[in-house]
Design a protein around this motif. Structure first.
Motif, PDB file in Angstrom:
ATOM      1  N   GLU A 262       0.864  -1.168   0.000  1.00 17.58           N
ATOM      2  CA  GLU A 262       0.000   0.000   0.000  1.00 17.58           C
ATOM      3  C   GLU A 262       0.908   1.227   0.000  1.00 17.58           C
ATOM      4  OE1 GLU A 262      -3.748   1.890   2.409  1.00 17.58           O
ATOM      5  OE2 GLU A 262      -2.376   0.581   3.504  1.00 17.58           O
ATOM      6  N   ILE A 263       0.645   2.147  -0.899  1.00 20.59           N
ATOM      7  CA  ILE A 263       1.410   3.385  -0.980  1.00 20.59           C
ATOM      8  C   ILE A 263       0.460   4.530  -0.655  1.00 20.59           C
ATOM      9  CG2 ILE A 263       2.750   4.917  -2.461  1.00 20.59           C
ATOM     10  CD1 ILE A 263       3.684   2.446  -3.955  1.00 20.59           C
ATOM     11  N   LEU A 264       0.805   5.271   0.390  1.00 17.24           N
ATOM     12  CA  LEU A 264      -0.007   6.401   0.812  1.00 17.24           C
ATOM     13  C   LEU A 264       0.710   7.687   0.448  1.00 17.24           C
ATOM     14  CD1 LEU A 264      -0.133   4.098   3.310  1.00 17.24           C
ATOM     15  CD2 LEU A 264      -1.973   5.638   3.918  1.00 17.24           C
ATOM     16  N   ARG A 265       0.004   8.582  -0.200  1.00 22.15           N
ATOM     17  CA  ARG A 265       0.552   9.910  -0.504  1.00 22.15           C
ATOM     18  C   ARG A 265       0.239  10.787   0.694  1.00 22.15           C
ATOM     19  NH1 ARG A 265      -1.547  14.458  -3.496  1.00 22.15           N
ATOM     20  NH2 ARG A 265      -3.389  13.204  -3.894  1.00 22.15           N
ATOM     21  N   LEU A 266       1.268  11.467   1.223  1.00 22.34           N
ATOM     22  CA  LEU A 266       1.117  12.227   2.457  1.00 22.34           C
ATOM     23  C   LEU A 266       1.001  13.720   2.192  1.00 22.34           C
ATOM     24  CD1 LEU A 266       3.797  10.366   4.590  1.00 22.34           C
ATOM     25  CD2 LEU A 266       1.341   9.887   4.429  1.00 22.34           C
ATOM     26  N   ASP A 267       0.186  14.381   2.994  1.00 21.03           N
ATOM     27  CA  ASP A 267       0.025  15.820   2.949  1.00 21.03           C
ATOM     28  C   ASP A 267       1.333  16.488   3.358  1.00 21.03           C
ATOM     29  OD1 ASP A 267      -0.864  18.262   5.047  1.00 21.03           O
ATOM     30  OD2 ASP A 267      -1.859  18.279   3.087  1.00 21.03           O
ATOM     31  N   ASP A 268       1.754  17.507   2.636  1.00 20.46           N
ATOM     32  CA  ASP A 268       3.018  18.188   2.922  1.00 20.46           C
ATOM     33  C   ASP A 268       3.010  18.939   4.246  1.00 20.46           C
ATOM     34  OD1 ASP A 268       4.262  17.307   0.632  1.00 20.46           O
ATOM     35  OD2 ASP A 268       3.657  19.042  -0.550  1.00 20.46           O
TER      36      ASP A 268
ATOM     37  N   GLN B 194      10.648   6.203  -7.170  1.00 15.28           N
ATOM     38  CA  GLN B 194      11.514   7.072  -7.969  1.00 15.28           C
ATOM     39  C   GLN B 194      10.768   8.321  -8.431  1.00 15.28           C
ATOM     40  OE1 GLN B 194      14.788   6.581  -9.143  1.00 15.28           O
ATOM     41  NE2 GLN B 194      15.121   4.686  -8.006  1.00 15.28           N
ATOM     42  N   HIS B 195       9.524   8.136  -8.865  1.00 14.93           N
ATOM     43  CA  HIS B 195       8.723   9.273  -9.313  1.00 14.93           C
ATOM     44  C   HIS B 195       8.453  10.233  -8.153  1.00 14.93           C
ATOM     45  CE1 HIS B 195       5.782  11.715 -11.354  1.00 14.93           C
ATOM     46  NE2 HIS B 195       4.948  11.498 -10.349  1.00 14.93           N
ATOM     47  N   ALA B 196       8.065   9.701  -7.013  1.00 17.65           N
ATOM     48  CA  ALA B 196       7.785  10.540  -5.847  1.00 17.65           C
ATOM     49  C   ALA B 196       9.024  11.337  -5.445  1.00 17.65           C
ATOM     50  CB  ALA B 196       7.298   9.686  -4.684  1.00 17.65           C
ATOM     51  N   ALA B 197      10.171  10.703  -5.477  1.00 20.85           N
ATOM     52  CA  ALA B 197      11.414  11.392  -5.122  1.00 20.85           C
ATOM     53  C   ALA B 197      11.730  12.501  -6.126  1.00 20.85           C
ATOM     54  CB  ALA B 197      12.557  10.397  -5.052  1.00 20.85           C
TER      55      ALA B 197
ATOM     56  N   GLY C 250       9.425  15.435  -5.359  1.00 19.97           N
ATOM     57  CA  GLY C 250       9.405  15.883  -3.973  1.00 19.97           C
ATOM     58  C   GLY C 250       8.147  15.513  -3.209  1.00 19.97           C
ATOM     59  N   GLN C 251       7.510  14.438  -3.616  1.00 17.74           N
ATOM     60  CA  GLN C 251       6.268  13.996  -2.982  1.00 17.74           C
ATOM     61  C   GLN C 251       6.588  13.091  -1.787  1.00 17.74           C
ATOM     62  OE1 GLN C 251       3.767  11.184  -5.233  1.00 17.74           O
ATOM     63  NE2 GLN C 251       2.226  12.796  -5.129  1.00 17.74           N
ATOM     64  N   ARG C 252       5.874  13.294  -0.687  1.00 21.48           N
ATOM     65  CA  ARG C 252       6.058  12.454   0.493  1.00 21.48           C
ATOM     66  C   ARG C 252       5.133  11.252   0.397  1.00 21.48           C
ATOM     67  NH1 ARG C 252       5.106  16.070   5.508  1.00 21.48           N
ATOM     68  NH2 ARG C 252       5.684  14.135   6.540  1.00 21.48           N
TER      69      ARG C 252
END
Length: 50
Positions: A4-10, A31-34, A37-39
């Motif tokens: 499970e991949i959760l996208r986190l609020d900045d 790799q895409h998130a990095a 700059g996505q957490r």
């Protein structure tokens, strides 16, 4: 294995949305998130929330 991949609020670090993917997709998503700059939080699928 599925993850499970959760996208986190900045601002607050709370989960904004989530998706379940197979192990082969985790590296590409990480790799895409990095690169943008996505957490994100990655954990084995089916685990209880903390």
């Amino acid at each position: 294995m599925r993850f499970e991949i959760l996208r986190l609020d900045d601002v607050h670090g709370s989960a904004v949305d989530s998706t379940v993917v197979d192990a082969a997709s985790v590296n590409r998503i990480m790799q895409h998130a990095a690169s943008v700059g996505q957490r994100i939080l990655i954990r084995p699928a089916g685990t209880a929330s903390c």
